[in-house]
Design an enzyme around this catalytic site. Structure first.
Site, short mmCIF file in Angstrom:
data_model
loop_
_atom_site.label_atom_id
_atom_site.label_comp_id
_atom_site.label_asym_id
_atom_site.label_seq_id
_atom_site.Cartn_x
_atom_site.Cartn_y
_atom_site.Cartn_z
N SER A 17 -12.55 73.74 47.08
CA SER A 17 -12.33 73.04 46.07
C SER A 17 -13.79 72.72 45.72
CB SER A 17 -11.10 72.77 45.46
OG SER A 17 -11.92 72.54 43.81
N HIS A 41 -13.70 78.11 46.49
CA HIS A 41 -12.48 77.94 45.64
C HIS A 41 -13.23 77.28 44.57
CE1 HIS A 41 -8.67 77.97 44.15
NE2 HIS A 41 -8.56 76.81 43.69
N ASP A 43 -12.45 76.77 40.18
CA ASP A 43 -12.03 75.91 39.29
C ASP A 43 -12.51 76.88 38.16
OD1 ASP A 43 -9.34 74.92 40.76
OD2 ASP A 43 -11.07 73.89 41.42
N MET A 45 -12.12 76.22 33.90
CA MET A 45 -11.16 75.46 33.47
C MET A 45 -11.05 75.84 31.43
SD MET A 45 -9.43 72.30 34.73
CE MET A 45 -9.54 72.10 37.19
N HIS A 74 -10.12 80.67 40.63
CA HIS A 74 -8.91 80.13 40.14
C HIS A 74 -9.33 79.65 38.73
CE1 HIS A 74 -6.22 76.38 39.84
NE2 HIS A 74 -5.51 77.52 39.51
N MET A 76 -7.83 78.93 35.35
CA MET A 76 -7.09 78.40 34.34
C MET A 76 -7.21 77.95 33.20
SD MET A 76 -7.11 75.36 36.82
CE MET A 76 -7.87 75.54 38.13
N MET A 145 0.73 75.79 42.51
CA MET A 145 0.20 74.84 42.97
C MET A 145 1.21 72.97 43.00
SD MET A 145 -2.50 75.28 40.54
CE MET A 145 -3.07 73.58 40.93
N GLY A 150 -5.23 71.28 36.61
CA GLY A 150 -5.78 70.42 35.55
C GLY A 150 -7.23 69.45 35.63
N PHE A 151 -6.93 68.87 37.13
CA PHE A 151 -7.43 67.93 37.68
C PHE A 151 -7.29 67.81 39.04
CE2 PHE A 151 -6.50 66.91 33.11
CZ PHE A 151 -8.04 66.89 32.34
N GLY A 152 -8.51 67.53 39.84
CA GLY A 152 -8.65 67.39 40.82
C GLY A 152 -8.00 66.17 41.21
N GLY A 153 -7.73 65.50 42.59
CA GLY A 153 -7.61 63.86 42.67
C GLY A 153 -6.22 63.50 42.32
N ASP A 183 -2.36 74.55 45.97
CA ASP A 183 -3.57 73.88 45.71
C ASP A 183 -3.09 72.51 44.87
OD1 ASP A 183 -5.98 73.43 44.11
OD2 ASP A 183 -5.88 74.93 43.58
N GLY A 184 -3.61 71.07 45.50
CA GLY A 184 -3.08 70.60 44.56
C GLY A 184 -2.91 69.01 45.48
N GLY A 185 -3.23 68.01 45.67
CA GLY A 185 -3.40 67.04 47.20
C GLY A 185 -3.31 67.39 47.91
N GLY A 205 -10.05 70.11 47.51
CA GLY A 205 -11.16 69.48 47.01
C GLY A 205 -11.31 68.17 47.34
N THR A 206 -11.18 66.88 47.10
CA THR A 206 -11.04 65.58 47.25
C THR A 206 -11.37 65.44 48.69
OG1 THR A 206 -9.88 65.31 45.31
CG2 THR A 206 -10.55 62.84 47.08
#
Ligand code: DX5
Ligand code: ZN
Length: 231
Positions: A17, A41, A43, A45, A74, A76, A145, A150-153, A183-185, A205-206
């Site tokens: 991401s 990816h 994002d 938003m 993606h 959002m 999800m 809404g937010f990375g990390g 997607d996410g973490g 992402g992170t």
């Protein structure tokens, strides 16, 4: 070196991401994962569907000219029926919109396919997946999800993997060709359980852009996922 052509045997898709990258050097940041990753990816938003505001169509159009890697967009955003087709026309490989923001997901999926993109449906943290299982034949990707969009990390939510299992079961029973994306973490300590649950596309992402060597981080995640994918 990945050539960005479809492979015969199912292999994991790793999609870094760019939300976690340095926006002042976006093209370079994408080049850093080119050759190692399958998709980039993106994002999008809108500060309405989610509180955050990121990037939109002009950035995707510019970036499309700077790289060959397929874009996994993606969205959002509210009212995806109005905005999503333009991302397909801008050359996105896959365009994913949120179930919570769309009244007629099948119609939008058809529009996206007609515009030359793959069609994806995203399911946010608080949305059950059951009502959408019957839509799978109209979709190319389902994005579950594993955080609140809404937010990375954010911290990975393992309980979201029940949704992945439900989708995987339906895909197998129906003999469908649908990628199941998480997607996410997603990171070294979470990707294996996601793969075991039945995911075959992994957004990170992170875990990628926070690493000293993003391409190497992608290769490691791919190896971990491949070992634990039960399909
Ligand atoms: C958040 C985005 C994610 C985000 C993931 O709503 O959809 O794609 O960039 O970031 P990490 O991998 O850091 O959780
Ligand atoms: Zn995302």
């Amino acid at each position: 070196m990945r050539s960005y052509t479809a492979s015969v045997t199912p292999s994991p898709i790793i999609a870094p991401s760019i939300l976690a990258s340095d926006f002042s050097r976006l093209a370079e940041e994408v080049h850093a994962i080119e050759g190692a990753a399958d998709w980039a990816h993106v994002d999008v938003m809108d500060n309405h569907f989610v509180p955050n505001l990121t990037i939109g169509l002009p950035v995707v159009q510019s970036l499309r000219k700077a790289t060959k890697i397929p874009f996994d967009v993606h969205l959002m955003i509210n009212d995806p029926a109005r905005w999503a087709p333009a991302y397909a026309e801008a050359g996105a490989y896959n365009v994913t919109f949120h179930a919570e923001a769309c009244d007629d997901p099948v119609a939008l999926a058809k529009t996206l396919r007609a515009a030359g993109a793959k069609a994806g449906l995203a399911i946010d943290r608080d949305t059950p997946v059951e009502p959408y299982l019957e839509l799978l034949p109209y979709l190319d990707t389902v994005l579950i999800m594993t955080i609140k969009a809404g937010f990375g990390g954010q911290k990975f939510l393992p309980e979201m993997l029940d949704k992945v299992r439900d989708v995987r079961r339906r895909v197998e029973v129906g003999g469908l060709e649908v990628r199941i994306e998480v997607d996410g973490g997603i990171a070294a300590d979470t990707i294996e359980q996601a793969a075991e649950a039945g995911a075959d596309a992994f957004v990170a992402g992170t875990a990628v852009y926070g690493a000293a060597d993003p391409a190497e981080a992608v290769r490691k995640l791919r190896a971990q996922a491949a070992k634990h994918m039960g399909i």
